[in-house]
Design a protein around this motif. Structure first.
Motif, mmCIF file in Angstrom:
data_model
loop_
_atom_site.group_PDB
_atom_site.id
_atom_site.type_symbol
_atom_site.label_atom_id
_atom_site.label_comp_id
_atom_site.label_asym_id
_atom_site.label_seq_id
_atom_site.Cartn_x
_atom_site.Cartn_y
_atom_site.Cartn_z
ATOM 1 N N ALA A 75 -0.191 -8.195 -7.400
ATOM 2 C CA ALA A 75 -0.978 -8.531 -6.203
ATOM 3 C C ALA A 75 -0.392 -7.844 -4.969
ATOM 4 O O ALA A 75 -1.138 -7.363 -4.097
ATOM 5 C CB ALA A 75 -1.001 -10.044 -5.997
ATOM 6 N N LEU A 76 0.931 -7.775 -4.903
ATOM 7 C CA LEU A 76 1.601 -7.106 -3.782
ATOM 8 C C LEU A 76 1.239 -5.621 -3.758
ATOM 9 O O LEU A 76 1.007 -5.045 -2.689
ATOM 10 C CB LEU A 76 3.114 -7.292 -3.929
ATOM 11 N N LEU A 77 1.163 -5.012 -4.938
ATOM 12 C CA LEU A 77 0.753 -3.610 -5.012
ATOM 13 C C LEU A 77 -0.713 -3.464 -4.601
ATOM 14 O O LEU A 77 -1.078 -2.541 -3.860
ATOM 15 C CB LEU A 77 0.940 -3.073 -6.437
ATOM 16 N N LYS A 78 -1.535 -4.398 -5.045
ATOM 17 C CA LYS A 78 -2.975 -4.304 -4.794
ATOM 18 C C LYS A 78 -3.314 -4.384 -3.305
ATOM 19 O O LYS A 78 -4.133 -3.609 -2.805
ATOM 20 C CB LYS A 78 -3.715 -5.409 -5.556
ATOM 21 N N VAL A 79 -2.692 -5.315 -2.568
ATOM 22 C CA VAL A 79 -3.040 -5.475 -1.151
ATOM 23 C C VAL A 79 -2.596 -4.267 -0.327
ATOM 24 O O VAL A 79 -3.070 -4.057 0.792
ATOM 25 C CB VAL A 79 -2.465 -6.774 -0.530
ATOM 26 N N HIS A 80 -1.697 -3.455 -0.889
ATOM 27 C CA HIS A 80 -1.278 -2.235 -0.199
ATOM 28 C C HIS A 80 -1.921 -0.989 -0.815
ATOM 29 O O HIS A 80 -1.513 0.132 -0.517
ATOM 30 C CB HIS A 80 0.252 -2.094 -0.253
ATOM 31 N N GLU A 81 -2.915 -1.225 -1.684
ATOM 32 C CA GLU A 81 -3.647 -0.136 -2.340
ATOM 33 C C GLU A 81 -2.710 0.785 -3.121
ATOM 34 O O GLU A 81 -2.852 2.009 -3.116
ATOM 35 C CB GLU A 81 -4.468 0.663 -1.313
ATOM 36 N N LEU A 82 -1.734 0.185 -3.771
ATOM 37 C CA LEU A 82 -0.781 0.939 -4.582
ATOM 38 C C LEU A 82 -0.980 0.677 -6.075
ATOM 39 O O LEU A 82 -0.235 1.204 -6.900
ATOM 40 C CB LEU A 82 0.660 0.551 -4.211
ATOM 41 N N ASP A 83 -1.979 -0.139 -6.407
ATOM 42 C CA ASP A 83 -2.141 -0.559 -7.801
ATOM 43 C C ASP A 83 -2.581 0.575 -8.731
ATOM 44 O O ASP A 83 -2.408 0.476 -9.944
ATOM 45 C CB ASP A 83 -3.100 -1.750 -7.914
ATOM 46 N N GLN A 84 -3.163 1.647 -8.167
ATOM 47 C CA GLN A 84 -3.593 2.765 -9.007
ATOM 48 C C GLN A 84 -2.766 4.022 -8.739
ATOM 49 O O GLN A 84 -3.111 5.104 -9.185
ATOM 50 C CB GLN A 84 -5.082 3.086 -8.734
ATOM 51 N N LYS A 85 -1.690 3.871 -7.994
ATOM 52 C CA LYS A 85 -0.912 5.019 -7.522
ATOM 53 C C LYS A 85 0.428 5.102 -8.242
ATOM 54 O O LYS A 85 1.008 4.085 -8.600
ATOM 55 C CB LYS A 85 -0.691 4.861 -6.005
ATOM 56 N N LYS A 86 0.905 6.329 -8.420
ATOM 57 C CA LYS A 86 2.269 6.485 -8.947
ATOM 58 C C LYS A 86 3.228 6.064 -7.844
ATOM 59 O O LYS A 86 3.181 6.577 -6.730
ATOM 60 C CB LYS A 86 2.526 7.946 -9.332
ATOM 61 N N ILE A 87 4.102 5.105 -8.145
ATOM 62 C CA ILE A 87 4.975 4.519 -7.126
ATOM 63 C C ILE A 87 6.259 5.340 -7.004
ATOM 64 O O ILE A 87 6.910 5.657 -8.003
ATOM 65 C CB ILE A 87 5.332 3.059 -7.461
ATOM 66 N N ALA A 88 6.598 5.696 -5.767
ATOM 67 C CA ALA A 88 7.824 6.432 -5.484
ATOM 68 C C ALA A 88 8.784 5.530 -4.718
ATOM 69 O O ALA A 88 8.421 4.443 -4.280
ATOM 70 C CB ALA A 88 7.504 7.693 -4.674
ATOM 71 N N SER A 89 10.005 6.015 -4.531
ATOM 72 C CA SER A 89 11.005 5.223 -3.814
ATOM 73 C C SER A 89 10.545 4.914 -2.392
ATOM 74 O O SER A 89 10.852 3.854 -1.849
ATOM 75 C CB SER A 89 12.360 5.926 -3.816
ATOM 76 N N TYR A 90 9.781 5.833 -1.783
ATOM 77 C CA TYR A 90 9.272 5.592 -0.426
ATOM 78 C C TYR A 90 8.423 4.316 -0.391
ATOM 79 O O TYR A 90 8.541 3.496 0.524
ATOM 80 C CB TYR A 90 8.443 6.782 0.053
#
Length: 575
Positions: free
Chosen positions: A269-284
């Motif tokens: 959910a934390l990823l989703k509200v930041h629109e990161l749920d479909q993105k490759k996650i980097a250290s940034y």
């Protein structure tokens, strides 16, 4: 003021490139990070969980595993007490999940920043006694909490301290130091002198994770079942700004690769509200998006809200809490910007008076953002900075340091001025009585041995590399260097004298500057600068050429891809 240095480290870059099938530039970048032997290069490029040290090498790990195994078998109540920052919350969750999966009766407490202050204290111990708790295990705190730990033992509790912070010490007459360890049943901290763990730079969550590996091994359980906790460890490692070398690098790489597979509803959910749920996650994304939301909860509300999020199984409820955390972080940003503006003014006055360590007093500042403000002022002025504010018990605040100044050691020299303090060489927290602020400012500066050269911001450049050398393939190869962070910074190149053909300024705050650039060899490339327009124009003054440090990227827009450089440091010349 800045001073640019180009690394001159030697190696057979062509040979290394051929052996590992990488560009010689990549080989140079690896050497610049002091990765030298074949074993180190192999671990840097291909390290996996198999390369992480045996957890039983941690002093106290075996004894802790035996105690916890017995407590679980006897159905004793175990309470975890952590810090309220990202590392603390993630350590807490790692311990809670691993212990409950083993059938342990476990709950947790995270100190309220305003009411309890940092870490375990006698009040939290008394509450545990009242609640019928048998065992307290700390994480990311406790190494400096001698009184609270001793009180817990006196009350009949089993006390286990797990931490990664520097161990308090006293100077002996012969010049040596004696460690002051809490009188716990077991202390697990790789920084203690008698611990010979091969990689002592773990964050609190790293210590917690390795401890759980030791416990699972002791019980004959599969350690691989703990790997779904690696995303939590990765976020903690990045956000606690420990070195991304060795085992920390492996934990982050492995964690980021599994981040969408945690199965944890709250994390997703934390990823989703930041629109990161479909993105490759980097250290940034961890350090500047996910982490600040977790921190904002501990700063402005209670970090137990984040633990509640990680324990939530209903996606709708989880998304509502994640949205709350996002809003809290927006409020934290606003408060920080106001504090930085006021703090810079005061810090400049301190420098005008000749202070080397800048002690800033912001009475209206929310104490939870003092550390962030101190960090921003430190970045701007390149001096050690303390930011203090009013609290119920006097003055309270945080400090952030520069590489040549060990903040924790300098505070140890005047420890009588504090009611409470702790930290690292680069960051610390402290409390002091009302009326002792000026004394603190005077004494911390009186003993300071920094010179003017220490205040020059040193920019370390990997290679003097013209933009003509940049290719799509080179940028793709640079991904093997990730994750980036402390101890493994993004590569930085330099180009002397690029012609500025065109300038565009855009963005909400007019803080994105796009330069159309041309090299002497005729290569054209766009350069991006993220800075306020007014400051940029002051530096440019209609000059025609730019000399800059940069990081190359592939820009993708509407299906079109082109090379671009992100400019970090720069100055303009007429010719």
């Amino acid at each position: 003021m800045e001073q640019w240095y180009i690394y001159k480290k030697k190696a057979d870059f062509a040979g290394i490139g051929e052996k590992y099938q990488i560009d010689p530039v990549i080989a140079r970048l690896i050497r610049n990070r002091d990765v030298i032997s074949d074993e180190e290069i192999h671990s840097y490029l291909y390290g996996t969980m198999k390369d992480v040290s045996d957890p039983l090498l941690l002093k106290g790990a075996k004894e802790t595993a035996e105690i916890l195994e017995k407590k679980i078998r006897e159905e004793k109540k175990i309470r975890i007490i952590s810090d309220y920052d990202v590392d603390g919350v993630m350590s807490n969750y790692i311990l809670w999940k691993a212990l409950t999966d083993l059938g342990g009766i476990v709950d947790f407490t995270i100190p309220n920043r305003m009411k309890d202050g940092y870490g375990i204290n006698q009040s939290l111990v008394s509450r545990a006694v009242k609640d019928g708790i048998d065992t307290i295990i700390t994480c990311d705190n406790g190494i400096s909490a001698g009184e609270a730990v001793k009180y817990g033992r006196e009350q009949g509790l089993t006390m286990i301290v797990t931490d990664h912070h520097e161990v308090p010490f006293e100077e002996l007459p012969d010049g040596t130091r004696r460690e002051i360890l809490p009188e716990a049943h077991v202390v697990v901290d790789p920084k203690q002198k008698e611990c010979h763990y091969p990689y002592p730079l773990l964050c609190g969550a790293g210590v917690a994770f390795q401890l759980m590996r030791a416990l699972y091994r002791d019980l004959g359980k599969k350690e691989e079942s703990l790997e779904n906790l690696l995303p939590f460890l990765a976020v903690a490692t990045i956000c606690d700004v420990v070195d991304l070398t060795g085992e920390n690098r492996i934990f982050v790489k492995e964690g980021l690769s599994r981040i969408h597979e945690t199965g944890n509803t709250g994390f997703q959910a934390l990823l989703k509200v930041h629109e990161l749920d479909q993105k490759k996650i980097a250290s940034y994304d961890c350090g500047f998006v996910i982490g600040p939301c977790i921190n904002a909860s501990g700063r402005l509300d209670t970090a137990e809200k984040v633990m509640g999020l990680f324990l939530e199984r209903d996606p709708v409820k989880a998304e509502a809490v994640a949205s709350e955390l996002k809003e809290l972080n927006e409020e934290r940003k606003r408060m920080t910007e106001e504090g930085v503006a006021q703090g810079i003014e005061q810090a400049q006055l301190c420098m005008d008076k000749g202070d080397k360590v800048l002690v800033v007093y912001l009475p209206e500042c929310h104490e939870s953002v003092a550390g962030i403000i101190a960090g921003r002022i430190k970045d701007r002025l390149h001096h050690p900075v303390f930011v203090l504010t009013d609290s119920e018990d006097g003055k309270k605040g945080s400090g952030r340091s520069i590489e040549t100044y060990s903040m924790f050691e300098e505070m140890m020299k005047i420890k009588d001025v504090f009611t409470k303090f702790g930290g690292h060489p680069m960051a610390a927290g402290c409390s002091l009585e009302d009326g002792r602020l000026d004394e603190f400012r005077e004494r911390i500066n009186r003993q300071c041995t920094l010179t003017e050269k220490d205040f020059i911001d040193k920019v370390h450049i990997d290679a003097d590399m013209p933009v003509d050398y940049i290719t799509m393939d080179l940028i793709r190869q640079m991904s093997v260097l990730e994750p980036f962070g402390k101890g493994n910074k993004k590569p930085l190149f330099a180009h002397r004298k690029l012609k500025v053909e065109r300038v565009r300024v855009f963005g909400k705050g007019k803080n994105v500057i796009k330069l159309a650039l041309k090299s002497s060899q005729g290569t054209r490339i766009d350069g991006m600068i993220f800075e306020e327009e007014e400051s940029f124009r002051e530096k440019m003054q209609e000059m025609q050429y730019i000399t800059c440090t940069y990081y190359p990227v592939i820009n993708e827009y509407q299906g079109y891809r082109n090379l671009q450089i992100q400019i970090q440091n720069y100055f303009f010349t007429e010719e």
